[in-house]
Design an enzyme around this catalytic site. Structure first.
Site, PDB file in Angstrom:
ATOM      1  N   ASP A   1      -2.218   6.519  -5.750  1.00  0.00           N
ATOM      2  CA  ASP A   1      -2.422   5.551  -4.670  1.00  0.00           C
ATOM      3  C   ASP A   1      -2.575   4.143  -5.255  1.00  0.00           C
ATOM      4  O   ASP A   1      -3.361   3.942  -6.170  1.00  0.00           O
ATOM      5  CB  ASP A   1      -3.687   5.957  -3.880  1.00  0.00           C
ATOM      6  CG  ASP A   1      -3.954   5.044  -2.696  1.00  0.00           C
ATOM      7  OD1 ASP A   1      -2.992   4.456  -2.162  1.00  0.00           O
ATOM      8  OD2 ASP A   1      -5.129   4.916  -2.303  1.00  0.00           O
TER       9      ASP A   1
ATOM     10  N   ASP B   1       0.830  -1.192   0.000  1.00  0.00           N
ATOM     11  CA  ASP B   1       0.000   0.000   0.000  1.00  0.00           C
ATOM     12  C   ASP B   1       0.875   1.256   0.000  1.00  0.00           C
ATOM     13  O   ASP B   1       1.576   1.517   0.974  1.00  0.00           O
ATOM     14  CB  ASP B   1      -0.882  -0.035   1.257  1.00  0.00           C
ATOM     15  CG  ASP B   1      -1.925   1.062   1.265  1.00  0.00           C
ATOM     16  OD1 ASP B   1      -2.038   1.793   0.266  1.00  0.00           O
ATOM     17  OD2 ASP B   1      -2.632   1.189   2.284  1.00  0.00           O
TER      18      ASP B   1
END
Ligand SMILES: *[C@@H]1O[C@H](CO)[C@@H](O)[C@H](O)[C@H]1NC(C)=O
Length: 490
Positions: free
Chosen positions: A368, A167
């Site tokens: 992201d 992530d």
């Protein structure tokens, strides 16, 4: 076994979100790109796409190219979590969510990111109990969710392989740990047992590194029998609480790191899809990117595969493809953990949309790996949608799919023509989104424009992972830039 952590209680009134998209990365030493080659023809301003290629195939078509690993580079394979290439997909704990669930979970992650960024100047929000004696104030949505891609790394001595969600939108790395004093969710691999590793150490609560958890997790650390206790909660009801320790982290046969800070989770809950935990690739000093900076200089890159039946890669270190185009990282509007980018425009079908530059500068933008669908400022999304609908007017539209409001029924077509979409950045570059990054298919009779608008013009623009598919995305945290090259994987 009655350890102090068994009294850890985590009362979090978390707001709903959950997202575990079906993509995941598996680290391995090979890569390759089984070219699916379904694009029939390519014009300057549109993609010609075979309708049958919009859905993933039932079998894994693994890569054929070999990833090179050398002194300053470590490459690992990436696969879709719920697809045929993933070993996690055989685990009932990670049964594939429906498209509606994925999109709902994605919306919760986005809310959490927006909330985290807009709260960065204010405090207050929910309380998180890390131990009975330590109640810490947490900002609403102070941390972001668990990401969508998985990498398999080795932890401990002797090393145990663990599949971790990676992530770029969060920092600390954690895995579920024995004895799971409070709770562990079901995971595919054996749960890590620090007592079976000769390289595990606890961090003391008096150490300054324990205090730095506050910026990395949004929560003040706790203390249990002088051992540092971390707590991180995500935008849904997911969280991990446990001891903050150090371990040996093995990325490849040649690349291992001693004393990497990580969370040894004793109380874990949430939608981590059968994975063992999370690998934090954010910009904070506790992320794996920062902790391995001496070797890799804060450089990493990845390619997210076009579908669950093919593979991509995650590489630490190395250099970008020669044809990569770069734009500077920005930090001003994006918060300390996120990779901020300065967007300047969007083109559809070769034409730049008439959107005032202030629409992008007001919102700011981040890239992201964990957000699925790109979120645009409302004015930018309406312009994109209007232009896209206009160029797609020959195809029959159908009902919306959750947050996706521009959907088509392609069941009577074998080949479709879809306008190209490009993003422009402050350095003057334009990045073409791959054909696989434009549409999101629930079925052939419901294929949607894979973009959505934010509800507020001040909410940050998020460059999501559907739009990053097949691009090599190269992060250079030292030079402060991000590069994009087409055709990184298929
Ligand atoms: C770490 O600290 C916890 C809590 O005090 C303790 O139960 C555990 O045995 C410690 N582990 C090591 C390796 O010191």
């Amino acid at each position: 076994m009655a350890t102090p952590i068994s009294s850890v209680s985590l009362t979090m009134r978390c707001f709903l979100y959950a997202y575990f998209l079906c993509l995941c990365l598996l680290f391995s030493l090979e890569k390759g790109y089984a070219l699916e080659g379904r694009k029939v023809a390519e014009s300057h301003h549109s993609h010609s796409i075979e309708v049958s290629s919009l859905l993933p195939s039932a079998s894994c078509k693994p890569s054929t190219k070999v990833l090179s690993n050398n002194d300053n580079k470590a490459s690992l394979k990436v696969v879709h979590k719920h697809g045929p290439c993933s070993k996690l997909s055989q685990d009932e704990a990670s049964a594939a969510p429906t498209h509606t669930e994925i999109l709902l979970q994605d919306q919760s992650r986005v809310k959490s990111i927006h909330s985290r960024l807009s709260n960065s100047k204010t405090s207050g929000g929910k309380d998180v109990k890390v131990t009975d004696s330590t109640t810490i104030p947490a900002k609403d949505g102070s941390t972001v969710g668990s990401g969508n891609y998985i990498v398999t790394v080795g932890l401990g001595t002797p090393k145990k392989d663990l599949s971790l969600i990676f992530d770029t939108g969060s920092d600390i790395t954690w895995t579920q740990c024995q004895p799971c004093a409070r709770s562990c969710y079901k995971q595919k691999e054996q749960i890590f047992d620090p007592s079976q590793s000769t390289s595990y150490t606890n961090i003391s609560c008096s150490s300054s590194i324990c205090n730095s958890l506050t910026s990395a997790t949004g929560n003040t650390p706790g203390c249990a029998s002088s051992a540092c206790v971390y707590g991180i909660q995500y935008g849904d009801s997911s969280f991990s609480v446990g001891f903050f320790g150090t371990e040996k982290l093995t990325l490849t046969s040649t690349d291992a790191f001693n004393n990497i800070y990580f969370g040894c989770g004793q109380n874990n809950q949430g939608l981590f899809g059968g994975s063992a935990g999370l690998l934090g690739l954010g910009r904070d000093k506790l992320s794996v990117v920062s902790q391995t900076a001496q070797k890799y200089n804060k450089i990493f890159s990845y390619c997210l595969p076009s579908s669950s039946s093919s593979t991509g890669f995650l590489t630490f270190g190395g250099s970008a493809s020669k044809n990569a185009k770069f734009t500077p990282l920005s930090t001003i509007s994006a918060g300390p953990s996120f990779y901020g980018l300065d967007f300047t425009g969007i083109s559809v079908g070769g034409k730049k949309l008439a959107i005032s530059a202030s629409v992008f500068s007001t919102a700011g933008a981040i890239i992201d790996s964990g957000t699925v669908i790109t979120r645009l400022p409302p004015a930018a999304y309406s312009a994109l949608r209007a232009s896209f609908r206009n160029l797609m007017s020959k195809y029959p539209m159908t009902k919306a799919l959750s947050i996706l409001d521009t959907c088509y029924d392609f069941s009577s077509y074998t080949t479709i023509s879809v306008p190209k979409i490009g993003f422009s950045f402050s350095s003057g570059i334009e990045v073409d989104i791959d054909a696989k990054g434009i549409l999101y298919a629930s079925s052939i009779s419901q294929v949607c424009l894979a973009f959505a608008g934010n509800s507020d013009a001040t909410d940050v623009f998020i460059f999501g992972n559907v739009q990053q598919k097949t691009l090599e995305v190269f992060y250079d945290g030292s030079a402060g830039k991000v590069g994009f090259a087409p055709g990184g994987c298929s």
